[in-house]
Design a protein around this motif. Structure first.
Motif, mmCIF file in Angstrom:
data_model
loop_
_atom_site.group_PDB
_atom_site.id
_atom_site.type_symbol
_atom_site.label_atom_id
_atom_site.label_comp_id
_atom_site.label_asym_id
_atom_site.label_seq_id
_atom_site.Cartn_x
_atom_site.Cartn_y
_atom_site.Cartn_z
ATOM 1 N N THR A 1 53.595 7.760 64.786
ATOM 2 C CA THR A 1 54.492 6.795 64.134
ATOM 3 C C THR A 1 53.913 6.366 62.798
ATOM 4 O OG1 THR A 1 54.793 5.963 66.377
ATOM 5 C CG2 THR A 1 55.925 4.785 64.618
ATOM 6 N N GLY A 2 52.615 6.130 62.778
ATOM 7 C CA GLY A 2 51.952 5.708 61.547
ATOM 8 C C GLY A 2 52.184 6.697 60.425
ATOM 9 N N TYR A 3 51.961 7.972 60.702
ATOM 10 C CA TYR A 3 52.167 8.997 59.672
ATOM 11 C C TYR A 3 53.618 9.057 59.236
ATOM 12 C CZ TYR A 3 47.464 10.717 60.367
ATOM 13 O OH TYR A 3 46.102 10.814 60.417
ATOM 14 N N LEU B 1 55.810 6.638 59.228
ATOM 15 C CA LEU B 1 56.223 5.475 58.440
ATOM 16 C C LEU B 1 55.589 5.456 57.050
ATOM 17 C CD1 LEU B 1 56.181 2.595 61.087
ATOM 18 C CD2 LEU B 1 58.092 3.979 60.319
ATOM 19 N N ILE B 2 54.381 5.988 56.941
ATOM 20 C CA ILE B 2 53.691 5.900 55.655
ATOM 21 C C ILE B 2 54.064 7.085 54.757
ATOM 22 C CG2 ILE B 2 51.555 7.184 56.211
ATOM 23 C CD1 ILE B 2 51.610 3.832 54.409
ATOM 24 N N PRO C 1 56.834 8.563 53.498
ATOM 25 C CA PRO C 1 57.689 8.502 52.295
ATOM 26 C C PRO C 1 56.961 7.922 51.083
ATOM 27 C CG PRO C 1 58.836 7.591 54.203
ATOM 28 C CD PRO C 1 57.432 7.843 54.637
ATOM 29 N N THR C 2 56.270 6.783 51.292
ATOM 30 C CA THR C 2 55.533 6.172 50.182
ATOM 31 C C THR C 2 54.434 7.107 49.708
ATOM 32 O OG1 THR C 2 55.835 4.106 51.346
ATOM 33 C CG2 THR C 2 54.426 4.053 49.418
ATOM 34 N N GLU D 1 50.790 8.312 70.117
ATOM 35 C CA GLU D 1 52.119 7.964 69.644
ATOM 36 C C GLU D 1 52.036 7.077 68.403
ATOM 37 O OE1 GLU D 1 55.061 6.815 72.833
ATOM 38 O OE2 GLU D 1 55.483 5.328 71.290
ATOM 39 N N ASP D 2 51.095 6.094 68.448
ATOM 40 C CA ASP D 2 50.891 5.200 67.299
ATOM 41 C C ASP D 2 50.540 5.989 66.061
ATOM 42 O OD1 ASP D 2 51.484 2.903 68.500
ATOM 43 O OD2 ASP D 2 49.484 1.996 68.361
ATOM 44 N N ARG D 3 49.664 6.981 66.245
ATOM 45 C CA ARG D 3 49.209 7.757 65.111
ATOM 46 C C ARG D 3 50.392 8.507 64.504
ATOM 47 N NH1 ARG D 3 45.176 11.600 67.229
ATOM 48 N NH2 ARG D 3 44.406 9.735 68.246
ATOM 49 N N ARG E 1 49.489 6.313 74.223
ATOM 50 C CA ARG E 1 49.983 5.297 73.304
ATOM 51 C C ARG E 1 49.339 5.448 71.923
ATOM 52 N NH1 ARG E 1 51.656 -0.747 72.930
ATOM 53 N NH2 ARG E 1 51.349 -0.668 70.720
#
Lengths: 288, 318
Positions: free
Chosen positions: B20-22, B24-25, B27-28, B16-18, B13
């Motif tokens: 997803t984190g990358y 999502l962040i 583009p910005t 997976e979080d890591r 988990r």
């Protein structure tokens, strides 16, 4: 009489005076703006001290003058309004598309470098815009995109995305993670939980953020000046007003009509949203 | 379920979080990196080269690096003057904004009918577009047909209209010489007018958080309003005021729009940001503009650093 009683009397008498002065100082310039936009220039020059327009002199011709295109003898503000709207709305949409997931990630997900990225984003907020303006001016000149609205829009997104993430992150922090965990137990994946649980809860914050971004983009001046000054057809309302304010050919009253057009959307949005925004913000605070 | 299996699930988990984190962040991050971080680094490169608008297309990352731009800028006429003007403008503007914000917050502290509306009205100068605000003030202060000069000469007995935004004569109030030009004095007041709502908002929010029992106790003890302010309210507000000071100082120091639009940098109001703009656009000397902007940023960083070192403790409480 005791010191307490004396002071209470003094401050009791001073308070309404101070409030009245503050109100005049903050509201009067805007009233003056509207009033001048209704008066013909001759009458302003003859009677500069008038505090309200005479009934027989009220003239809305200034508005059609300022809005009409230059071919029709106007100042072309209708085009400026279109440009400003395109850039501001585009900035809002693009910024939210990147900053909502970004804020969620910074608020919820553990990943390496999370703090450093947050700090970097906050640093952008305090950076001198004039320093950033130089390389961006040079860069966009070189790739031939200076003078386009797209170039300006991209620059705006880069500058507000960081602030937007910072504001939205604070809101995501107040939404209990347990809500999403409950959804995940029900079989939702992480992103589904974000989409179905946290995002709807964050809507008031997202809406207030959208308004904030719109106001920044609509009001912005420095980059519009640097990027668009040579291209009159691409001027924003702010830039158009500032450029025409320097020329003697355009009457001040006509430009006051332009100022009203520039200011009104912001003030209307501000007053309409004030209650609603304040509600959204305090709701967030209570949950924390 | 054995403990080993559970542990594996947790690490799956978090991986997976890591990821997803990358995802999502990124583009910005890419946007900010390409359009903020890289340009800043590039400014350093520009500042050490002889880059002009005319030879822009031929200069690259690799070029003749030298300190010439910095020498030119630091020794040029008017740089020190611009720096002093910037400091006067920032300190004066910050002080006016916070002082006015404090007065407004105190005056609107106790509820009355229509207070909500008055509060909203106080925020107008801050939310209004800077171009409109400067234009209306320039008109109000106009020597020929401005309202201020009209009433100044007809009611207040001024002998002649005052050129608030173009006069470089030394400003004085009540016979007291301020040693700054009239125009600079005007833009400082404008800065106070435009940004006091920001201070007002922060101070009001902090004031609402002061427990009422403190002041009630002081009233029982017979403390007068000024005593209550001095010993109860002010100490509670100080950390907020300290933070406000830093924020307003930074923003005023970096401000370009207000002065450019009000005076164009004339009559003793030439701050460093206006000078940078002048080098960049009017002289087309990109290298010198970049060097000057970097010097500005460095001075700001040092000033804020020194401030935080002395007042850092109160920041932490805020």
């Amino acid at each position: 009489m005791s010191r307490d009683a004396v002071e209470r009397r003094i401050f009791g008498a001073l308070r309404p005076v101070i409030i009245a002065v503050l109100l005049i100082v903050t509201v009067f310039p805007f009233y003056y703006m509207v009033m001048l936009s209704f008066r013909p220039l001759d009458s302003v020059l003859q009677n500069p001290g008038a505090l309200w327009p005479a009934w027989n002199e009220i003239d809305l011709g200034t508005y059609s003058d300022v809005l009409k295109s230059t071919e029709d003898g106007g100042q072309g503000f209708l085009t400026f309004i279109r440009n400003s709207l395109l850039v501001a709305l585009g900035t809002v949409v693009l910024t939210l598309v990147v900053s909502i997931p970004g804020a969620y990630a910074v608020s919820r997900l553990e990943f390496f470098g999370r703090r450093q990225i947050s700090a970097l984003f906050l640093g952008v907020y305090f950076f001198p815009a004039i320093l950033l303006a130089i390389p961006l001016f040079v860069f966009f000149t070189r790739i031939g995109q200076r003078g386009t609205l797209t170039g300006l829009l991209v620059v705006y997104v880069a500058q507000v995305a960081a602030v937007s993430i910072y504001m939205l992150r604070n809101y995501f922090d107040t939404i209990p993670a347990s809500l999403e965990e409950a959804a995940e137990i029900d079989g939702c994946r992480r992103l589904q939980a974000m989409w179905h649980v946290s995002l709807p809860l964050a809507l008031p914050a997202i809406a207030s953020n959208a308004l904030f971004i719109f106001m920044i983009a609509w009001n912005e001046f420095l980059f519009a000046l640097l990027f668009l000054v040579e291209r009159r057809d691409n001027w924003t309302v702010s830039l158009g007003l500032s450029q025409l304010a320097g020329s003697i050919e355009v009457p001040t009253t006509v430009l006051m009509a332009g100022s009203v057009i520039l200011t009104l959307p912001i003030v209307v949005m501000f007053f309409l949203s004030e209650r609603w925004l304040a509600g959204g913000l305090t709701a967030g605070a209570e949950k924390g | 379920m054995g403990p080993g299996r559970r542990q594996r699930e947790v690490s799956v988990r978090s991986t997976e979080d890591r990821r997803t984190g990358y995802l999502l962040i990124s583009p910005t991050f890419v946007i900010v990196f390409v359009l903020v971080v890289l340009p800043i680094l590039w400014t350093f490169s520009l500042a050490f080269q002889q880059v002009r608008l005319l030879n822009l297309r031929t200069t690259g990352i690799i070029g003749d690096y030298s300190l010439d731009n910095f020498v030119t800028v630091l020794t040029s006429d008017g740089f020190v003057d611009a720096l002093v003007t910037t400091l006067v403008y920032s300190v004066g503007g910050t002080a006016c904004a916070i002082g006015l914000g404090l007065v407004a917050a105190l005056a609107l502290r106790t509820p009355f009918r229509g207070r909500g509306l008055v509060r909203a009205a106080m925020l107008l100068p801050y939310v209004a577009p800077v171009v409109a605000a400067t234009f209306v003030w320039a008109t109000l202060l106009n020597p020929q047909f401005g309202l201020v000069n009209h009433y100044g000469t007809s009611l207040l007995g001024w002998s002649e209209p005052i050129a608030f935004l173009t006069s470089s004569e030394s400003a004085s109030i009540f016979g007291l010489d301020l040693h700054i030009s009239t125009a600079l004095f005007s833009v400082v007041l404008f800065e106070g007018w435009r940004s006091f709502p920001f201070a007002f908002l922060f101070i009001t929010a902090r004031m609402q958080a002061i427990p009422e029992t403190y002041e009630e106790a002081a009233v029982v003890d017979g403390a007068a309003p000024t005593q209550r302010f001095r010993h109860i309210v002010l100490p509670q507000l100080l950390p907020t005021i300290a933070v406000l000071t830093v924020l307003r100082f930074i923003w005023t120091f970096n401000n370009f729009d207000d002065i450019y639009l009000l005076t164009g940098g004339g009559a003793g109001t030439r701050v460093v940001t206006v000078r940078v703009y002048d080098y960049l656009i009017n002289r087309g000397d990109i290298g010198a503009a970049a060097a000057q902007a970097l010097v500005l940023a460095a001075i700001l960083a040092v000033l804020v650093g020194v401030y935080l070192k002395f007042f850092g403790r109160s920041e932490e409480q805020a």
